[in-house]
Structure formats: structure tokens, C-alpha cells
Design an enzyme around this catalytic site. Sequence first.
Site, PDB file in Angstrom:
ATOM      1  N   PHE A  52       0.827  -1.203   0.000  1.00  0.00           N
ATOM      2  CA  PHE A  52       0.000   0.000   0.000  1.00  0.00           C
ATOM      3  C   PHE A  52       0.863   1.255   0.000  1.00  0.00           C
ATOM      4  O   PHE A  52       1.838   1.355   0.743  1.00  0.00           O
ATOM      5  CB  PHE A  52      -0.895   0.050   1.240  1.00  0.00           C
ATOM      6  CG  PHE A  52      -2.074  -0.869   1.195  1.00  0.00           C
ATOM      7  CD1 PHE A  52      -3.252  -0.495   0.578  1.00  0.00           C
ATOM      8  CD2 PHE A  52      -2.008  -2.125   1.790  1.00  0.00           C
ATOM      9  CE1 PHE A  52      -4.347  -1.339   0.541  1.00  0.00           C
ATOM     10  CE2 PHE A  52      -3.101  -2.983   1.766  1.00  0.00           C
ATOM     11  CZ  PHE A  52      -4.277  -2.590   1.138  1.00  0.00           C
ATOM     12  N   ASP A  53       0.463   2.201  -0.814  1.00  0.00           N
ATOM     13  CA  ASP A  53       0.939   3.570  -0.644  1.00  0.00           C
ATOM     14  C   ASP A  53       0.334   4.094   0.662  1.00  0.00           C
ATOM     15  O   ASP A  53      -0.630   3.525   1.187  1.00  0.00           O
ATOM     16  CB  ASP A  53       0.478   4.402  -1.848  1.00  0.00           C
ATOM     17  CG  ASP A  53       0.832   5.863  -1.722  1.00  0.00           C
ATOM     18  OD1 ASP A  53       1.984   6.162  -1.343  1.00  0.00           O
ATOM     19  OD2 ASP A  53      -0.040   6.704  -2.002  1.00  0.00           O
ATOM     20  N   LEU A  54       0.884   5.191   1.191  1.00  0.00           N
ATOM     21  CA  LEU A  54       0.370   5.744   2.451  1.00  0.00           C
ATOM     22  C   LEU A  54      -0.401   7.042   2.224  1.00  0.00           C
ATOM     23  O   LEU A  54      -1.615   7.088   2.369  1.00  0.00           O
ATOM     24  CB  LEU A  54       1.518   5.949   3.437  1.00  0.00           C
ATOM     25  CG  LEU A  54       1.146   6.519   4.815  1.00  0.00           C
ATOM     26  CD1 LEU A  54       0.059   5.690   5.487  1.00  0.00           C
ATOM     27  CD2 LEU A  54       2.387   6.597   5.704  1.00  0.00           C
ATOM     28  N   ASP A  55       0.314   8.109   1.844  1.00  0.00           N
ATOM     29  CA  ASP A  55      -0.337   9.409   1.648  1.00  0.00           C
ATOM     30  C   ASP A  55      -1.309   9.360   0.468  1.00  0.00           C
ATOM     31  O   ASP A  55      -0.931   9.008  -0.650  1.00  0.00           O
ATOM     32  CB  ASP A  55       0.710  10.499   1.384  1.00  0.00           C
ATOM     33  CG  ASP A  55       1.589  10.761   2.587  1.00  0.00           C
ATOM     34  OD1 ASP A  55       1.126  10.541   3.715  1.00  0.00           O
ATOM     35  OD2 ASP A  55       2.747  11.191   2.395  1.00  0.00           O
ATOM     36  N   VAL A 100      -1.153  -0.988  -4.342  1.00  0.00           N
ATOM     37  CA  VAL A 100      -2.383  -0.197  -4.273  1.00  0.00           C
ATOM     38  C   VAL A 100      -1.985   1.245  -4.021  1.00  0.00           C
ATOM     39  O   VAL A 100      -1.292   1.537  -3.035  1.00  0.00           O
ATOM     40  CB  VAL A 100      -3.319  -0.690  -3.150  1.00  0.00           C
ATOM     41  CG1 VAL A 100      -4.569   0.197  -3.081  1.00  0.00           C
ATOM     42  CG2 VAL A 100      -3.705  -2.147  -3.368  1.00  0.00           C
TER      43      VAL A 100
END
Length: 277
Positions: free
Chosen positions: A67-70, A223
Amino acid sequence: LVGSEMCIRDRQYSVTDLKMIRRIRTCFGFAGTWFLPAGFSAERSMPVPYIGVEPQGEDAMFDTILFDLDGTLTDSGLGITKGVQYALGQMGYEVPPRESLFSFIGPPLHKSFQRHCGVDEAGAAEMVRIFRVYYNQMGGILENEVYPGIRELLRDLKNAGKRLMIATSKPQAAAEIVMHHFGLDEFVPEIIGGTDDTRNTKGKVIAYALREYGVDPKTAIMVGDREHDVQGAAENGLPTIGITWGYGDRAELEGAGAKAVFDTPAETAEYILRGTF
């Protein structure tokens, strides 16, 4: 393991068997072969660094989700754009409205400052330094919130046995602070962030995650909400699920090559749990 013996010897692996064997070898390493059935030799197991089903076109399995965060798990827009405004003002640039700075959310900051201000590497590095004064020392890092539905998404994937990881351009320490502050590290304990030198692009962050954490790219997906997520994943042979509740839109994500694009965390979870891509 009795029920696994025939499928191992015949080289016909069921999904349940594969997951069980993978867990054994993850926990015990090479010594995990002691727990495998008689007739399954160490020699036969050694050439298979990741035990899994070989993907077959549209029926490829994926067990690891990066996963990306921001802009994907949390809406960090307020703190990031205010930090950019602070850096621009401190450097003598005109300070535009926050809404015009959303392009800074997601990509590596030094690249965004170069693009926005036309500065060289040294100039961008100084602007990043000033940005971090606001972000790390003046509270910007916690001007942030978890998107609705994200906790449920992560919970459902974890409960289904998926391995969840963060792969973000955000500096490692900052990513860990955000994940811990919101309690998301309960679901995603493996957090890989960026650095100013060796992990300064999304592609390099993902490459590091795959290499250092033993992830098979054939059974992993990304994602994220921006085109650089899609491009960085593609550099490493991973497909990407694009999401539109962040700061990218469907056109950006599809144009970058996302395999699927969803508007809600619930749709994303349903797609992932379907088990094929």
C-alpha cells in the site's frame, strides 16, 4: 501435514498446502524442511525460493499487497500542503492556495519542488529541509486523518491471511509515526519508507521492499492513488490497483497503466479477496 504428503510428492500443490508450507519456511527457514513429510527432500525444496502457484494470465494469485500511504490510507493533504506553503514562503516564492499544491502529495518531494519551482537538486534539497521543519517540528505530520473504510479494508485483508506492507516515498521515520499514531501498524506491521539517497523514487522503495522482505513479485500487487505508484510498481513487475479517493483521478491512473481502478475501499477489498487478478 499428512494431507499434504501426496500433493507435495506429486508436485500438485493446493492453495492450502502452499500457504502452510510457506509459513513453515518463513518461520523456520531451511530447518523448516524437518517438518515436511517424508519423501520431500531439502534438495527438491531449495530451488523454490517462494512457494506459490505460478501465475497463469488473468488467474494470477496475489498474497502480498503493498500500500501507498499518503492519499491511499491517510489524507495527509493538510499537513503536506501547509508545509509546502511554509517552504515556498521561507524561500521567497509566492505562496499559492493550498488547493493548487495537491500535486505535491504522493511523489518524492524533491521532484515536486524541482518541477514547481524550477530549482536544481541542491535547491530542492534545501526546500525539502525547510518543509521538514514545519512537518516534523511544527505539527504538520499529524495534520492528517485516516480515510473512511480503510480500517475495515486492512482488517478484512489481514483476516483473510494476506500479507500487508507499506511502500511509500514518505521518509521511513515519518511513515512509522503516522502508522503508529493512527493504530494502522496493527494491521500493517511492515513499513518501508523512502530515504534521501538510495530509496528516493517509488520504484526504488518497492524494489527494496521486494528484495529485503523476501516478497515474490509474481504474487504481489501495489495499491496507490497516483501515477508514480503505478509506474514504480511496473518497474518491478507488479500490477497496480488504482484508487480514486486520494489525490489522483481515474484518467491519471488508467493512463499510467493501472490494471483496475476503484472508488471505495470496500470495492477494493472485494476485488482483492476474489483471489485473482
